[in-house]
Design a protein around this motif. Structure first.
Motif, PDB file in Angstrom:
ATOM      1  N   UNK A 211      93.904  51.232 -38.335  1.00 24.63           N
ATOM      2  CA  UNK A 211      95.329  50.924 -38.270  1.00 24.63           C
ATOM      3  C   UNK A 211      95.634  49.893 -37.203  1.00 24.63           C
ATOM      4  N   UNK A 212      96.759  49.247 -37.374  1.00 21.01           N
ATOM      5  CA  UNK A 212      97.147  48.154 -36.478  1.00 21.01           C
ATOM      6  C   UNK A 212      97.948  48.709 -35.298  1.00 21.01           C
ATOM      7  N   UNK A 213      97.241  49.339 -34.389  1.00 25.18           N
ATOM      8  CA  UNK A 213      97.874  49.999 -33.241  1.00 25.18           C
ATOM      9  C   UNK A 213      97.192  49.554 -31.956  1.00 25.18           C
ATOM     10  N   UNK A 214      97.989  49.149 -30.982  1.00 22.99           N
ATOM     11  CA  UNK A 214      97.474  48.798 -29.656  1.00 22.99           C
ATOM     12  C   UNK A 214      98.270  49.560 -28.617  1.00 22.99           C
ATOM     13  N   UNK A 215      97.573  50.302 -27.778  1.00 21.84           N
ATOM     14  CA  UNK A 215      98.188  51.042 -26.687  1.00 21.84           C
ATOM     15  C   UNK A 215      97.931  50.291 -25.390  1.00 21.84           C
ATOM     16  N   UNK A 216      98.989  49.915 -24.704  1.00 21.06           N
ATOM     17  CA  UNK A 216      98.883  49.219 -23.417  1.00 21.06           C
ATOM     18  C   UNK A 216      99.463  50.119 -22.330  1.00 21.06           C
ATOM     19  N   UNK A 217      98.695  50.310 -21.266  1.00 21.31           N
ATOM     20  CA  UNK A 217      99.125  51.169 -20.168  1.00 21.31           C
ATOM     21  C   UNK A 217      98.957  50.440 -18.846  1.00 21.31           C
ATOM     22  N   UNK A 218      99.854  50.716 -17.904  1.00 23.27           N
ATOM     23  CA  UNK A 218      99.675  50.199 -16.553  1.00 23.27           C
ATOM     24  C   UNK A 218      99.481  51.364 -15.603  1.00 23.27           C
ATOM     25  N   UNK A 219      98.713  51.114 -14.567  1.00 21.27           N
ATOM     26  CA  UNK A 219      98.421  52.184 -13.607  1.00 21.27           C
ATOM     27  C   UNK A 219      98.229  51.590 -12.223  1.00 21.27           C
ATOM     28  N   UNK A 220      98.924  52.149 -11.260  1.00 17.33           N
ATOM     29  CA  UNK A 220      98.767  51.736  -9.870  1.00 17.33           C
ATOM     30  C   UNK A 220      97.536  52.440  -9.306  1.00 17.33           C
ATOM     31  N   UNK A 221      96.459  51.708  -9.152  1.00 17.28           N
ATOM     32  CA  UNK A 221      95.179  52.314  -8.801  1.00 17.28           C
ATOM     33  C   UNK A 221      95.201  53.006  -7.453  1.00 17.28           C
ATOM     34  N   UNK A 222      96.004  52.516  -6.519  1.00 18.20           N
ATOM     35  CA  UNK A 222      96.012  53.160  -5.203  1.00 18.20           C
ATOM     36  C   UNK A 222      96.808  54.458  -5.201  1.00 18.20           C
TER      37      UNK A 222
END
Length: 1003
Positions: A211-222
């Motif tokens: 399927x045409x699905x893209x999950x984008x996530x952001x994360x503050x590593x500190x």
């Protein structure tokens, strides 16, 4: 209460002056391009230094566009530009896809269940329309209403749905939306995600195979701490190779210069650039703040630098900004006005000044901080008393507004009352939030609130009255929630703590349930002692509790432990008692389960007629159990049919179970074990293509989930069948510690592991090791399950191969015969007995008769080739070479049809060694296809399946299928051997890449 007065109106002005001229000056920075007040960075500036990162996201989207779902975690320190990169990517992708955005909120430990997923799902539903969305999820619509209430009216009938139905509904909704348009799902600030969101995301990443699905996530590593939920999420999904990680690095001098010159509109000298690099260290947000500070000086610390903007506001604006810093997310104008208690004109001016100063932003009629770091700096600048009063004001305002809303969110209340340091109100809110999350099947999040409630309990006088329940009951509820969240270890600790508090005042029903729960938790962890706890609970119920449903549940739980512990006779007696009490109580679920358990154990002891009658009754009562007992019936009945050799019936029952799981909306979760029960008889019948197709549809497993363990065991067996020893060994090494723990507790799992040990030894051609595993199985003192039945028949092949090597098999044959007689006589088939006799003590006559027996229905397909192979050996010994050639050719045809690579190898070896079959006698259909030739060339380059898929624009799963076919056709057991064959075939005709030409390349 006037919150502004409580916050201290004039303190900011004095402290702003303190942060001004008396601090150390920084005359080199700012003078060249700034004049006057702080300026505001503009979002219209071109993003710098992120071209490669943006290209990575474009590539991930292109793969999703081709039907390969993906997930990318954009990570980096605070201020590094994660949100800006995401905004640029989404602006670009929105022309080609539907983009849905959800944000995690900084609520400390009091995080709302499915916080960022709810706006995403609502956005998807809006794009589809209510009717289409309901049709897409089918029966799962009722479960999905927990998160998207607009899908229906009235109160959600929680008892008619399940956690599995919710997970499947979310996946089905996204898959359907992706059929209409590519879907980009964005989760911002994953480090603040609630546990249930992380669980759901893991499920989706493993489940969405196409399927045409893209999950984008952001994360503050500190902000990710070792061992916390976000850290485990990142580690597990990286290890499972279902998520890519894109780490943003700091900007170099060139990119920093570009950014500053965009902001200032003029060139930057090397000296100023060097000072900027020293202060901002390449972090884009800090570069902006330094570059936009007033001319002449810079504060000494980052915190003070962030507060420069705040200090230059007037009193009203500072008060409003402080007030806004207490909000967990975006702040509505009505709530801000209620809390501020300012005249409209002064409030408007204050908000306008805060926005002009680059602190607050306005988005869709709500207010928020331009950057989370600014909010944190302002909030941290409050004195403890100010902070407590601020959050009390928020909590009181939320409670005042609750009657006009659908409900007052318990998680927000728990957050604000906790920071307000009002433990009794925080306790009530935490219990409320626990129940709300539990009702949404957000067990991991509910557990956090339950643990918060336990922490607060000690601070509240008469906590039992305040919370509305005894301490022991709260702990029992928390234990159950933790178990449902997959946290069996923590659940066990809570149950043990609760049991330590039991005294003469404890409700006997609570005591019995605590003992039962502790038994479940021990069983989940693969530890002994569950049966003893169920017996102790039953003693209490018999003596003091008038609850037939609880009584029947306990008896069924005990019968289940006896069954898994290979005590079938005890299980039959106990299940019969459970059936009597469940019938008296009229609980269809427990009636069905009791029949199911008794039928299983009757099958184990050979009482087939009685067992079939029990399963008939289990099926009759199962529909009254909301699906749970129905699926249990299909799982156990299909498994047992396969164990007694009725493989075609087993396939039919398993397929019906999968269809029912699909109707219930749980095919991706509860239906997984039925897929495993379908694949087993398919393999036995020799339908490798269907078996691998079903297995490929099952997402990557989780070691802590028992159903996934069984699927993985079956995967290993299928890989051994295909000769893919490398991948089988990798899975075996990764999962073995978990599988062994389960095997110690569940004897059926132990048998599966022995079967895999034999299959892998055969795939390696190590027949001595395979026979040792067979003999060890025969010598085990435990109860003999029906799992040994098929294994003993295939053990005849192992004996034949070891005998062919010249080794003695006398003792092994005797051991196999002894164990064969321990299989109930009602189960043992005369056809199977004839085949086994012919393999254990071969003669030409016996083997000719056995060839005919292998054509009977439900005989394992591999036996059709094995018996012909052994007949060919006997005929060769008798000098009947022509007849041997016929038998060997027939064996090769069968082995080819069923795709059994180790068997193909043995037949080829015998044919080559005897000269009966020439090395080039492979069938034309064994030639590699054009696509397979492309794949084998990439194997020779050392590429993984994922890399092969990316190179050829196919999925990793499809690449894996091609690799398995190549190994089978080349007659090799590993990718390395396949690469050697490919290397030796360079410059020769493509037809040389056939199985018959590969034998010389094997070590």
């Amino acid at each position: 209460m006037n919150v502004l007065a409580a916050l201290g109106a004039d303190r900011g002005a004095d402290r702003g002056a303190d942060r001004g001229a008396d601090r150390g000056a920084d005359p080199d920075v700012g003078a060249e391009w700034h004049h006057g007040e702080v300026t505001v960075p503009t979002d219209n500036s071109t993003m710098v230094g992120r071209d490669a990162d943006l290209a990575e996201l474009r590539g991930a989207f292109d793969r999703a566009l081709a039907g390969r779902p993906g997930a990318v975690l954009i990570e980096g320190e605070a201020g590094i530009g994660k949100t800006r990169l995401l905004r640029e990517a989404c602006a670009e992708l929105s022309a080609r896809a539907d983009v849905h955005i959800g944000r995690c909120l900084d609520l400390g430990t009091a995080r709302s269940a499915y916080g960022p997923l709810i706006p995403i799902l609502r956005s998807v539903v809006r794009a589809l329309g209510i009717d289409e969305a309901r049709a897409a999820v089918g029966v799962g619509a009722e479960a999905l209403r927990m998160l998207v209430p607009e899908l229906g009216e009235g109160v959600v009938a929680r008892e008619s749905t399940s956690p599995d139905a919710l997970r499947n509904a979310v996946a089905a909704l996204i898959e359907h939306a992706a059929e209409r348009s590519p879907q980009v799902l964005v989760i911002e600030d994953l480090h603040w995600a609630d546990d249930s969101t992380l669980v759901m995301l893991s499920f989706l990443m493993r489940t969405l195979q196409e399927g045409r699905v893209l999950l984008l996530m952001t994360c503050r590593s500190d902000d990710v701490r070792r061992g916390d939920a976000a850290s485990r999420f990142i580690a597990e999904n990286t290890r499972a190779r279902v998520m890519e990680r894109l780490r943003l690095e700091r900007l170099d001098e060139s990119a920093t210069r570009d950014l500053v010159e965009q902001l200032s509109g003029r060139p930057v000298s090397d000296a100023v650039l060097a000072r900027l690099m020293e202060r901002a260290e390449g972090v884009p947000f800090f570069i902006e703040e330094v570059a936009c500070c007033a001319a002449g000086r810079l504060p000494d610390t980052l915190r003070e630098m962030l507060l420069v903007r705040f200090d230059q506001l007037d009193d009203d604006a500072r008060r409003v900004v402080r007030l806004a810093s207490g909000a967990e997310g975006m702040l509505s104008h009505s709530l801000l006005a209620e809390l501020a208690d300012l005249p409209d004109d002064r409030l408007d001016e204050a908000i306008r000044a805060a926005a002009a100063g680059g602190i607050l932003s306005v988005d869709d009629g709500q207010y928020g901080f331009r950057h989370a770091l600014l909010r944190e700096a302002v909030h941290d600048d409050l004195l403890p008393g100010e902070r407590a009063r601020l959050h009390r004001a928020y909590a009181e305002a939320l409670e005042r507004r609750a009657p006009g809303a659908d409900r007052c969110d318990g998680s927000s209340l728990a957050h604000h009352w906790s920071l307000a340091q009002v433990p009794d109100r925080a306790l009530v809110a935490a219990v409320q939030a626990m129940q709300e999350a539990k009702n949404r099947f957000a067990f991991a999040t509910a557990a956090r609130f339950g643990e918060l409630a336990l922490e607060l309990w000690e601070q509240v006088p008469d906590a039992e009255s305040v919370a509305g329940m005894p301490h022991i009951r709260l702990m029992r509820q928390l234990g159950s929630i933790l178990r449902n969240a997959g946290e069996a270890e923590r659940a066990l600790a809570v149950a043990e703590r609760a049991l330590a508090e039991v005294d003469e005042c404890t409700d006997p029903s609570d005591h019995a349930r605590l003992l039962r729960d502790r038994g479940f938790y021990l069983a989940n962890l693969g530890r002994e002692g569950a049966a003893e706890l169920f017996l102790a609970a039953l003693e209490i119920v018999d003596r003091s509790v008038d609850d037939d449903v609880l009584h029947a549940t306990l008896l069924n739980a005990l019968a289940g432990r006896y069954m898994l512990g290979s005590k079938p006779r005890e299980a039959i007696i106990t299940a019969t008692q459970a059936l009597e009490i469940a019938t008296r109580a009229g609980t269809a679920r427990e009636i069905s389960v009791a029949h199911n358990l008794r039928g299983t154990c009757r099958m184990y002891v050979g009482q087939l007629e009685e067992a079939f009658a029990d399963f008939g009754e289990a099926a009759r009562f199962a529909p009254g159990s909301n699906g749970g007992a129905e699926l249990r019936y299909h799982v156990n009945y299909s498994d047992l049919l396969g164990l007694i050799g009725r493989n075609r019936e087993a396939v039919e029952v398993a397929e019906a179970g999968i269809a029912r799981a699909r109707e219930l909306g749980v095919e991706r979760t509860a239906g997984v074990l039925m897929v495993q029960n379908l694949v087993e008889p398919l393999l036995t019948l020799g339908d490798l293509e269907a078996a691998t197709r079903w297995l490929s549809a099952v997402p990557a497993g989780r070691p802590q989930v028992v159903s996934d363990q069984y699927v993985t065991i079956t995967r290993i067996r299928a890989l051994a069948w295909q000769g893919d020893v490398d991948e089988a060994d990798r899975l075996q090494d990764e999962w073995m510690p978990t599988l062994q723990r389960t095997g110690r507790l569940e004897r059926q799992a132990w048998y599966r592991l022995v079967e895999n040990e034999i299959a892998l030894a055969a795939a390696r051609g190590d027949w001595t090791a395979a026979l040792q595993a067979v003999v060890a199985m025969t010598e085990d003192p435990g109860f003999v399950l029906l799992h040994a039945y098929r294994m003993l028949l295939e053990a005849g092949w192992v004996v034949a191969e070891v005998r062919a090597s010249g080794a003695s098999v006398v003792q092994a044959v005797a051991a196999i015969r002894r164990l064969w007689l321990e299989i109930p006589e009602s189960v043992r088939s005369d056809d199977w007995a004839g085949i086994l006799d012919a393999l254990l003590e071969p003669s030409t006559g016996r083997l000719r008769s056995a060839v005919a027996l292998t054509e009977r229905p439900d005989v394992p397909a591999v036996m059709r080739a094995v018996v012909r192979l052994e007949l060919a050996r006997a005929l060769l010994a008798d000098g009947a070479r022509n007849e041997a050639r016929t038998a060997l050719t027939e064996a090769a045809t069968v082995a080819q049809e069923i795709g059994h690579v180790p068997l193909q190898r043995r037949i080829a070896d015998v044919g080559s060694a005897s000269g009966v079959l020439s090395a080039g006698a492979s069938h034309d259909e064994l030639e590699l296809t054009a696509r397979e030739r492309q794949v084998v060339e990439l194997i020779a380059e050392g590429l993984s399946n994922r890399q092969i898929g990316e190179r050829l624009f196919i999925s990793a799963k499809t690449a894996s299928v091609h690799v398995s076919a190549i190994l089978r056709k080349l007659g090799v057991s590993s990718r390395t051997e396949a690469a050697l064959v490919a290397a030796r075939a360079v410059g020769s005709d493509d037809r040389s890449l056939q199985r018959g030409h590969s034998s010389a390349s094997r070590p």
